[in-house]
Each structure stands twice: as C-alpha cells, then as structure tokens.
Design a protein around this motif. Structure first.
Motif, PDB file in Angstrom:
ATOM      1  N   ARG A  34       1.053  -0.966  -0.246  1.00  0.00           N
ATOM      2  CA  ARG A  34       0.238  -0.101   0.288  1.00  0.00           C
ATOM      3  C   ARG A  34       0.811   1.146  -0.292  1.00  0.00           C
ATOM      4  NH1 ARG A  34      -3.820   0.662   4.737  1.00  0.00           N
ATOM      5  NH2 ARG A  34      -3.573   2.530   4.589  1.00  0.00           N
ATOM      6  N   GLY A  64      -3.090  -4.058   4.011  1.00  0.00           N
ATOM      7  CA  GLY A  64      -2.603  -3.343   5.322  1.00  0.00           C
ATOM      8  C   GLY A  64      -2.709  -4.168   6.104  1.00  0.00           C
ATOM      9  N   THR A  80      -7.746  -1.640   0.361  1.00  0.00           N
ATOM     10  CA  THR A  80      -8.229  -0.290   1.213  1.00  0.00           C
ATOM     11  C   THR A  80      -8.653   0.433  -0.427  1.00  0.00           C
ATOM     12  OG1 THR A  80      -6.876   1.020   2.259  1.00  0.00           O
ATOM     13  CG2 THR A  80      -5.624   0.038   0.744  1.00  0.00           C
ATOM     14  N   THR A  81      -8.009   1.704  -0.282  1.00  0.00           N
ATOM     15  CA  THR A  81      -8.658   2.769  -1.233  1.00  0.00           C
ATOM     16  C   THR A  81      -7.518   2.931  -2.277  1.00  0.00           C
ATOM     17  OG1 THR A  81      -9.780   3.607  -0.454  1.00  0.00           O
ATOM     18  CG2 THR A  81      -9.681   4.552  -1.831  1.00  0.00           C
ATOM     19  N   ARG A  84      -5.521   5.873  -4.192  1.00  0.00           N
ATOM     20  CA  ARG A  84      -3.944   6.262  -2.981  1.00  0.00           C
ATOM     21  C   ARG A  84      -2.761   6.441  -3.943  1.00  0.00           C
ATOM     22  NH1 ARG A  84      -6.335   4.924   1.158  1.00  0.00           N
ATOM     23  NH2 ARG A  84      -4.985   3.139   1.249  1.00  0.00           N
TER      24      ARG A  84
ATOM     25  N   GLN B  70     -10.142  -4.564   8.351  1.00  0.00           N
ATOM     26  CA  GLN B  70      -8.641  -4.670   9.112  1.00  0.00           C
ATOM     27  C   GLN B  70      -7.920  -3.094   9.039  1.00  0.00           C
ATOM     28  OE1 GLN B  70      -9.309  -5.041   5.296  1.00  0.00           O
ATOM     29  NE2 GLN B  70      -9.001  -2.864   4.842  1.00  0.00           N
ATOM     30  N   ARG B 110      -5.822  -3.389  14.041  1.00  0.00           N
ATOM     31  CA  ARG B 110      -4.297  -2.217  13.606  1.00  0.00           C
ATOM     32  C   ARG B 110      -3.429  -0.680  14.117  1.00  0.00           C
ATOM     33  NH1 ARG B 110      -5.239  -1.530   7.298  1.00  0.00           N
ATOM     34  NH2 ARG B 110      -5.937   0.647   7.565  1.00  0.00           N
ATOM     35  N   GLY B 152     -10.666   5.008   4.918  1.00  0.00           N
ATOM     36  CA  GLY B 152     -11.463   5.328   3.431  1.00  0.00           C
ATOM     37  C   GLY B 152     -13.206   6.071   3.015  1.00  0.00           C
ATOM     38  N   ASN B 185     -14.947   4.425  -3.395  1.00  0.00           N
ATOM     39  CA  ASN B 185     -14.462   4.863  -2.222  1.00  0.00           C
ATOM     40  C   ASN B 185     -14.711   4.076  -1.020  1.00  0.00           C
ATOM     41  OD1 ASN B 185     -13.233   5.023  -5.198  1.00  0.00           O
ATOM     42  ND2 ASN B 185     -12.056   7.554  -3.936  1.00  0.00           N
TER      43      ASN B 185
END
Lengths: 185, 284
Positions: A34, A64, A80-81, A84, B70, B110, B152, B185
């Motif tokens: 990431r 992650g 994740t998005t 980025r 996560q 995390r 996010g 997103n």
C-alpha cells in the motif's frame, strides 16, 4: 454468476479474456503493498534498482492487514482505497505488473496504462476483511518489515473472490453499474 | 447538587480497552439488520452478493473474535463526565490513551496512526493519540462512546461554508455531490452524517455526532426527519450501490444534526461512514 478461476502470475491472454463485471476467483501469489511500500518500490525503479519481487505478471493487493492472532495466517485483510496508489501504478505496469486488487476509483491515467500495458483492476469487497482472510493460506513479509501493516508481503491465496472493474479493453464496471441503476427523483 | 462520586481513571482505561476490542469485533445490531434488510430490496445481483458477503463477514468476525475490517480505525472518544464526578488516580486523558494503547495491542487491532503527517508519517505503533471530545453534563456518571473511524470513508467527507441564500437546496445538493464524487471509495453502502450550522469546528463535530444514531431511527424533530428522508432518497437514486458496483443501496441512512449559526454564515459538513459503522457506549 459463476466465477472464472484464474491463477497468478497473469498472462496477457488471461488479462485479455477478462471483462468488466466478471467475477473471478484467484489462486496463487498476491503481493501486498500500500502507500508507503509503493513510494519505496517506485523509488527503486526510478533509481534503476531491483524491486523485492518479480513484477512480471504480478498481481498487487492494496491492503494492510490487522495483526494475525496466534495460530492464524493473517489478521483481517480487506482492500484499501486504490486511488492513493494511482500516482505509482502506471510505472509498475510498465515494468510488468498485470493485476491490481483494491477498491474505489482509478484515474484516467491508470485506466489508459491498463489498456496500453494489458493489465486489469479487480475490486474485492471493502470491509469484508474477516471473510477475505479465510482465502489467504500463506503470508510471508518479503520487504520493509519496519513498515508494519504497510510492509510488502507475499500472500498465497486460494479462490480469492474479486470482480473485474477495469479491463484492458476500456470496460469500467463502476461507470456501467452506476449508469444501469441511476434514476431521477 | 448530589454527593460527589469518585471514579478512578483506571476504570476509564479498562473500559476504553474493552470498547476498542469489542467495537472492532462486533458489528452493531442496527447496522447488521440494515444490511440484511437491504439484501431483500437491492435490485442488483452483484449488489445482493456484496451485501451477503458483508453479513457473512460480520458473522465470521463475531464468531472468530477478529476485526470486521482490517482498518480498525482512529479511536474517537466522546466522553460525558457528570459534574458530580471526581476523577481520581491520574490524568483523565492519559487514561483514555492508555486504554486505546492496550485495546489495540491486546486485541490484535491495526495501528493506523501516523505522526508528522506532512513529512515522516511515522506510525506511532500503538494507535495513539485518541481523538477525545469531552463534555461536562449533569449527574454522577461517566459515559464513554468509542467510534473506530476508518480512513477510507473519512477521506470522502466534506466541509462547505455556504451562503445563507443557498438555503436547504444548496445544502442538499452539497450532500448529494459529496456522496456522488465519493462513488465506490468509501465502501458503500455508507451512512451519512450531516452537520448544519454552528462554526467551522462545530459543524464537523455535529456531522460526526450524527453518525452515533442507530440506523433506521427517526429524528425526533419531524422537520429534520423529512430532510433526512429526502436526502436518503436522492443519494440512493445515484445508482452507486454496494461497493460502487451499481445498485439501489448506496446509503443505509442519513442523519442530520443542526444548531444556530451566525447571521452571515451557513456552515455544513458531511461525515461519510462506511458500512462497518463501529461505535459503542459504556457508562461508569
């Protein structure tokens, strides 16, 4: 919808066979990377140095994880998005990257690079990290352990579920799917 | 005035630690029920499949005692301290940070907080500091609410200092525009917190506090409830759907909190929340 079974590393023929909206189940190696890892990978390429894994046909998973509990392969492990990583993705594709797994919108530049370099972008279900972790059977950190959850890891997956969002022919499920269900109020 | 009640901050640390862990493992029942209900109404086959995955994911997380997602979030704490409480045994805020440190460590959560955001972006390695909002209230209780806020969806949030002449239409358009631009997103189906009024810092806090309401609940003020219904209908007409793959279920709910503002101003904020809407309250 029956899922197409595909294995990594990906060949151009497999990438070309995939269309936006296809459900897939991926088996093989994925490379977890990431934000911080991408910054370092791109710096290595720009300096003419080797990256810590073979990019030819590789599939990167923008993820992650949470820490693994004792006895578990990995913690929760959803996408994740992806946006980025847009600044870094075209260079990686030019060096052999064939697949990306994440969630969310990509830029026009990334989508153009996918057409030019024959690559594919998959979405995994964001927020389904406990479910997706069950499809991950191997997990080895191969670079940047000091980055913790942002380290690069080689993940072995079996029937990892994803859906093709952007194919190498210009198909875009985010646009097509939204268009099909939008309505006036 | 009632008698002063002593509360040892060690109790605060223990409570925060427990909140961090259980909030991240157990999806609140209102959200879980809303995801199940959406499976019945969603028209998109892919959307129904995504919703089914999210329900199964919540079941796995609760059964296996692992995080729902996560991204176990930035720990945002709303603390209501009764004015008849005497906090003993140490620093109140330090006790909250310690609870976050223990919860994120012992719970295998995390660590997602980076210091020196503009440059080094070093992970603080224990998910501290927490974001703490404290208010003094009547009574002799301490109420702690933890929101585990993922990055996010937070990234898709917005703040606008509108002109009063733009009115409700301007506010509604800004909410719909924020959700539309966010697209896939923020992990839809999302929950939308809207703040209206106040000042620049207060309007964002209103938007965040709005997210603490139960999905499916109706605002007690019928005027605001109607505004929320209107926004939910418009947002779900965008077609974004579960995970942005197309469908009717873009948002599970829209919540509005408002307060008076300056005669020259019309602040409004949208706090976007993913479907993993993790929050929990405990009273000491």
């Amino acid at each position: 919808m029956a899922a197409k079974k595909i294995t990594t590393p990906l060949t151009d023929d497999v990438v070309r066979s995939l269309r936006a909206g296809d459900a897939v189940e991926i088996t093989g190696a994925l490379y977890q990377a990431r934000d911080a890892a991408h910054k370092r990978l791109v710096a290595l390429i720009e300096a003419g140095e080797e990256v810590p894994f073979d990019l030819q046909g590789a599939v990167v998973y923008y993820m992650g994880p949470s820490p693994a509990k004792p006895g578990n392969v990995i913690g929760s492990a959803g996408p994740t998005t992806s946006g980025r990583m847009d600044a870094y993705a075209p260079l990686l594709m030019r060096h052999g990257l064939k697949g990306m797994i994440g969630k969310g919108l990509r830029t026009a530049e990334v989508k153009q690079a996918m057409r030019d370099e024959v690559a594919v972008y998959f979405a995994a279900t964001g927020g389904a990290g406990a479910l997706l972790a069950r499809r991950i059977v191997g997990n080895e950190v191969i670079a940047y352990p000091e980055l913790g959850a942002e380290a690069v890891a080689r993940l072995e997956v079996v029937d990892f579920p994803a859906i093709v969002v952007n194919d190498c022919h210009g198909g875009d499920l985010y646009e097509e799917g939204r268009g099909a269900y939008a309505r006036d109020v | 005035m009632g008698a002063i009640r002593e509360v040892d901050v060690a109790e605060v640390t223990a409570a925060v630690k427990d909140l961090c862990i259980t909030t991240n493992y157990d999806l609140p029942a209102d959200v879980y029920d809303a995801l199940k209900a959406a499976q019945e109404t969603e028209e998109s086959p892919v959307g129904r499949e995504v919703l089914a995955q999210l329900v199964e994911n919540a079941d796995i997380a609760a059964a296996d005692r692992v995080p729902i997602c996560q991204d176990t979030g930035f720990a945002v704490i709303f603390a209501e301290v009764g004015q008849d409480v005497h906090l003993t045994g140490g620093d109140f805020e330090a006790a909250i940070h310690e609870g976050v440190r223990r919860g994120y460590g012992d719970g295998y959560l995390r660590k997602s907080v980076a210091e020196e955001p503009a440059h080094a972006r070093r992970n603080t390695t224990d998910n501290t500091p927490a974001i703490i909002h404290t208010s003094i209230v009547p009574g002799d209780k301490v109420t702690l609410t933890l929101m585990a806020k993922g990055g996010g969806a937070e990234n898709m949030s917005s703040l606008s200092m509108l002109k009063p002449s733009q009115g409700w239409a301007g506010i509604a358009d800004a909410v719909v525009d924020t959700v539309s631009r966010a697209g896939s997103n923020p992990c839809p189906p999302v929950i939308i917190g809207v703040g209206i009024g106040g000042t620049i810092e207060m309007v964002t806090l209103l938007a965040k506090k709005a997210l603490l309401r139960d999905v499916g609940s109706t605002h007690p003020d019928p005027r605001i409830a109607a505004m929320e219904d209107e926004l939910l209908e418009r947002v779900n007409a965008l077609g974004i759907g579960p995970q942005g793959l197309g469908g009717r279920t873009t948002a599970l709910d829209v919540f509005i909190e408002e307060m008076p503002c300056h005669i020259a101003s019309m602040p409004m904020a949208v706090n976007v929340q993913c479907h993993a809407q993790r929050h929990k309250t405990v009273t000491l």
